[in-house]
Design an enzyme around this catalytic site. Structure first.
Site, PDB file in Angstrom:
ATOM      1  N   ARG A   3       5.741  11.914  -7.581  1.00  0.00           N
ATOM      2  CA  ARG A   3       6.325  11.040  -8.603  1.00  0.00           C
ATOM      3  C   ARG A   3       7.841  11.187  -8.609  1.00  0.00           C
ATOM      4  O   ARG A   3       8.380  12.139  -9.156  1.00  0.00           O
ATOM      5  CB  ARG A   3       5.749  11.374  -9.984  1.00  0.00           C
ATOM      6  N   ASP A  54      11.790  10.493  -9.496  1.00  0.00           N
ATOM      7  CA  ASP A  54      12.516  10.229 -10.735  1.00  0.00           C
ATOM      8  C   ASP A  54      13.276   8.913 -10.661  1.00  0.00           C
ATOM      9  O   ASP A  54      13.400   8.293  -9.601  1.00  0.00           O
ATOM     10  CB  ASP A  54      13.528  11.356 -10.996  1.00  0.00           C
ATOM     11  N   TYR A  74      12.050  15.767   1.790  1.00  0.00           N
ATOM     12  CA  TYR A  74      13.102  15.007   1.120  1.00  0.00           C
ATOM     13  C   TYR A  74      14.408  15.135   1.885  1.00  0.00           C
ATOM     14  O   TYR A  74      14.671  16.145   2.546  1.00  0.00           O
ATOM     15  CB  TYR A  74      13.326  15.536  -0.301  1.00  0.00           C
ATOM     16  N   ARG A 131      17.201  18.552  -6.240  1.00  0.00           N
ATOM     17  CA  ARG A 131      18.507  18.192  -6.798  1.00  0.00           C
ATOM     18  C   ARG A 131      19.246  19.420  -7.318  1.00  0.00           C
ATOM     19  O   ARG A 131      20.476  19.495  -7.241  1.00  0.00           O
ATOM     20  CB  ARG A 131      18.332  17.141  -7.889  1.00  0.00           C
TER      21      ARG A 131
END
Length: 269
Positions: free
Chosen positions: A51, A53, A112, A199
């Site tokens: 999921r 952001d 990622y 992040r």
């Protein structure tokens, strides 16, 4: 009913994230509304591998949906893409899978990429797809610091306060930092990640790249098991989900080229 594994890409800029929210449009809502056209207007639920952001993009997101048996893979892909217009979400591939296959729980790897545009001038072509950092960063130092995070650890220091995961323990398999001209790329892989973990990695590595932190402080931050010990959270626009791995991937035996886009679009209602 047939279960369909869907390989998706999307620009996260206009969305509140993958998951449905009351305060705006989500990627999940766009996909499920499109899928309802293939199910006689009845709601269709989707399950996703990760999921993302608000503002986070995807090149290799995976989801699954269950639909009536009447349609081919090409028809499913093209019809979903037709009904998702004009939103920046597309199905790259649709493959029929077994009823026990699950986009989330069958996954064993997520990857990622985070991009930093490291130059004085602001982005034009890459606007919304990079974190613009105008002052120089030392990518080699960032990479050296990143290697201190590899392995199985308690990643509380890099976990969002709102994270709902039961445990902060994760195994980080890859965290590489490279530079190509003005673009610094951070690529990371693990079975799963905590909320904002990537992040928070990037925001902390930036402190090393600026010379504000020595490389050794990354280990100190990790061992502190305290969010306040690490750096800030990097903005979402530089982050892209680039792939999801499976022990027996539905997309390897039927590659993208085997269902390349047809000239005609097939809307199904």
């Amino acid at each position: 009913m047939t279960r369909w594994a869907l390989l998706l890409e999307y620009d996260g800029t206009p969305f509140v994230g993958w998951q449905r929210q009351i305060n705006g449009l989500s990627v999940q809502e766009v996909l499920e509304q499109a899928a309802a056209h293939l199910n006689a207007g009845q709601p269709v639920a989707s399950i996703v591998a990760g999921r993302t952001d608000a503002g986070v993009h995807a090149e290799g997101q995976v989801a699954h949906i269950d639909l009536p048996n009447a349609h081919s893979a090409k028809a499913i892909r093209d019809a979903l893409n037709y009904h998702m217009k004009p939103h920046p979400v597309v199905v790259l591939n649709a493959v029929a899978v077994s009823d026990d296959w699950n986009a989330r729980f069958s996954a064993n790897r997520r990857a990622y990429r985070f991009r930093i545009l490291n130059r004085r001038t602001r982005p034009a072509l890459l606007a919304g797809r990079v974190w613009h950092v105008p002052h120089p960063l030392d990518a080699a130092a960032m990479h050296a610091a990143a290697q201190r995070l590899l392995g199985r650890h308690d990643f509380t220091s890099f976990r969002a306060a709102s994270c709902q995961a039961k445990s902060p323990i994760r195994t980080l398999d890859r965290l590489d930092v490279t530079r190509q001209d003005d673009v610094i790329e951070v690529v990371t892989e693990a079975r799963s990640f905590l909320h904002h973990q990537v992040r928070n990695f990037v925001g902390t590595l930036k402190l090393v790249g600026e010379g504000r932190w020595p490389i050794e402080r990354m280990t100190t931050a990790l061992e502190a098991k305290n969010r306040a010990a690490a750096g800030p959270t990097a903005p979402p626009e530089g982050l892209t989900l680039i792939g999801v791995g499976y022990a027996d991937s539905p997309f390897t035996s039927q590659g993208l080229s085997s269902i390349a886009s047809d000239a005609s679009m097939i809307p199904i209602d």
